[in-house]
Design a protein around this motif. Sequence first.
Motif, short mmCIF file in Angstrom:
data_model
loop_
_atom_site.label_atom_id
_atom_site.label_comp_id
_atom_site.label_asym_id
_atom_site.label_seq_id
_atom_site.Cartn_x
_atom_site.Cartn_y
_atom_site.Cartn_z
N ASP A 191 -9.81 9.90 -2.33
CA ASP A 191 -10.79 9.99 -1.32
C ASP A 191 -11.91 8.76 -1.56
O ASP A 191 -11.64 7.57 -1.27
N ASP A 192 -13.33 9.10 -1.28
CA ASP A 192 -14.17 7.96 -1.48
C ASP A 192 -14.67 7.68 -2.82
O ASP A 192 -15.85 6.88 -2.82
N ASN A 193 -13.94 7.97 -3.72
CA ASN A 193 -14.52 7.83 -5.21
C ASN A 193 -14.17 6.33 -5.56
O ASN A 193 -13.39 5.60 -4.78
N GLU A 194 -14.72 5.81 -6.74
CA GLU A 194 -14.44 4.30 -7.23
C GLU A 194 -13.06 4.31 -7.42
O GLU A 194 -12.48 5.33 -8.18
N PRO A 195 -12.49 3.06 -7.04
CA PRO A 195 -10.81 3.04 -7.45
C PRO A 195 -10.75 3.13 -8.96
O PRO A 195 -11.67 2.50 -9.59
N ILE A 196 -9.54 3.55 -9.54
CA ILE A 196 -9.50 3.79 -10.63
C ILE A 196 -8.31 2.66 -11.23
O ILE A 196 -7.14 2.50 -10.65
N LEU A 197 -8.43 1.93 -12.22
CA LEU A 197 -7.48 0.77 -12.60
C LEU A 197 -6.43 1.41 -13.43
O LEU A 197 -6.63 2.29 -14.42
N TYR A 251 -4.31 10.22 -0.91
CA TYR A 251 -4.60 9.27 -1.78
C TYR A 251 -3.81 7.88 -1.62
O TYR A 251 -2.80 8.01 -0.91
N GLN A 252 -4.24 6.80 -2.18
CA GLN A 252 -3.67 5.72 -2.18
C GLN A 252 -3.45 4.94 -3.54
O GLN A 252 -4.22 5.13 -4.30
N LEU A 253 -2.16 4.14 -3.57
CA LEU A 253 -2.07 3.12 -4.69
C LEU A 253 -1.99 1.84 -4.01
O LEU A 253 -1.37 1.63 -3.08
N LEU A 254 -2.78 0.96 -4.67
CA LEU A 254 -3.18 -0.25 -4.08
C LEU A 254 -3.19 -1.34 -4.97
O LEU A 254 -3.33 -1.21 -6.09
N PRO A 255 -2.55 -2.63 -4.62
CA PRO A 255 -2.59 -3.89 -5.53
C PRO A 255 -4.18 -4.07 -5.92
O PRO A 255 -5.02 -3.97 -4.92
N ILE A 256 -4.49 -4.79 -7.08
CA ILE A 256 -5.82 -5.28 -7.21
C ILE A 256 -6.11 -6.39 -6.20
O ILE A 256 -7.07 -6.50 -5.69
N ASN A 257 -5.09 -7.14 -6.10
CA ASN A 257 -5.18 -8.48 -4.97
C ASN A 257 -4.02 -8.72 -4.74
O ASN A 257 -2.96 -8.43 -5.27
N PRO A 258 -3.42 -9.42 -3.63
CA PRO A 258 -2.26 -9.75 -3.19
C PRO A 258 -1.42 -10.66 -4.25
O PRO A 258 -0.41 -10.76 -3.85
N THR A 259 -2.10 -11.29 -4.88
CA THR A 259 -1.43 -12.05 -6.03
C THR A 259 -1.33 -11.63 -7.35
O THR A 259 -1.18 -12.39 -8.25
N SER A 260 -1.28 -10.51 -7.46
CA SER A 260 -1.46 -9.58 -8.69
C SER A 260 -0.02 -9.53 -9.41
O SER A 260 0.06 -8.81 -10.43
N GLN A 282 0.89 -1.27 0.00
CA GLN A 282 -0.15 -0.03 -0.08
C GLN A 282 0.84 1.14 -0.15
O GLN A 282 1.81 1.18 0.64
N LEU A 283 0.71 2.23 -0.66
CA LEU A 283 1.66 3.47 -0.83
C LEU A 283 0.41 4.81 -0.62
O LEU A 283 -0.61 4.79 -1.66
N SER A 284 0.58 5.14 0.36
CA SER A 284 -0.12 6.47 0.60
C SER A 284 0.61 7.74 0.44
O SER A 284 1.69 7.99 0.79
N ARG A 285 -0.05 8.77 -0.32
CA ARG A 285 0.67 10.10 -0.46
C ARG A 285 -0.29 11.27 0.02
O ARG A 285 -1.54 11.13 0.12
#
Length: 295
Positions: free
Chosen positions: A52-58, A73-82, A28-31
Motif C-alpha cells: 500500500d502506501d507504507n514505507e518499503p520494507i527491506l 503489493y509490489q516487490l522492487l529492486p533497491i536500485n537497477p544496479t543492485s 518489478q513484481l506486482s501481486r
Amino acid sequence: MDALKYVLHAVRIKPQPFEYGEMTGNWQLSRNTTRGTTFHFVEQGTCLLQLDDNEPILLATGDLVVISNTKHYQLLPINPTSGTTMFVHGEFRAEQNIVYPIFSLLPTLIHVPNQDGQPILWLSMAFRGINSESEGKRPGYEAVISRLMDVLFIMVMRSWIDQHQTGEGGWLGALYDPNIGKVLHAIHGRPDYHWTLERLAQIAMMSRSTFVERFTSMVSEPPMKYLTRWRVQLATTWLGDDDTITLEQIAHRLGYSSSFAFSKTFKRFIGVSPNHFRQMGKLDDSGVSALTVTG
C-alpha cells in the motif's frame, strides 16, 4: 497451540506449485492476494516490499514474507544496479475450494527474518523437503507435500507469535490472550456445545458486554458469528472427506437441532446448499469455482 491445532486440522493446506524467479535490472513484481495467502522467499539478493502506501520494507537473502488481506503489493529492486535477486513464490490455500476466514483473519504481513544472512533452520528444511518431493514424484508425494505445507504454515504462525506481545495482531494474537484464547480453545474444541454469550463470557472471566467488545476488537467479528463460521468450516471438511456422512449426522456433530437448521445456516454462509457443495467438490479443479464465506 491448541486452538490453532483444531483450525489446521480442519483447514488443511493444499499443495501448490512453487514459482521461481530470477530478477535483474529494473524489474518489478506486482501481486494480489485474492485467494488464500501468498508468500515470497528470498533465495539470493535484496529487494523492497511495498505494501500500500507504507514505507518499503527491506528484504534480504533468507527472508520470508507471508502476505494476506491486501489487494495489491509490489516487490522492487533497491536500485537497477543492485544485482540479481532470486525468489521462491507460493501460496497457502485450503484443500477445499473455499476461502475460509483463517486467511482473512491473518495479519497483512508476517515477516520471518533471516538469521545471520541465512534462512532459519526450519524454513530451510521445509523448502528442501518440498523441493525434493516435487522433483522425485515418488508414490504419495502430494500427501507428503501437503503435510510439509501444513508444517511450514504452522511454523510461520509460531514465528509471528514469538515476535509479538500477547493481544497484538488480531486473531493470531487472540489465540494466546489469557482470556480470549480460552474462549477460542473452547469454541474450537467443542463445536457441538450449545454455546451462549453468557457462557463464553464466563470462560473469558469478563462481563458479557466487555467480552463481546474485546473479542470483536481482536478477532474482527462477534463471537457467535465466529462460532458459526467455525461450524461451517468443519462441515465443509466433512462433506469433502466423507461421502457417507449424512446432513443429520453433521447437524448433530455441530449442535444444530435439525438438518434443516444446519442447511439453512450453511447456505447463508457459503451461498450453496450442503448437497450442492458436496457435488461441486466431486468435480475436478477446472470445474470448481472458489467459494467465499460471507455470513
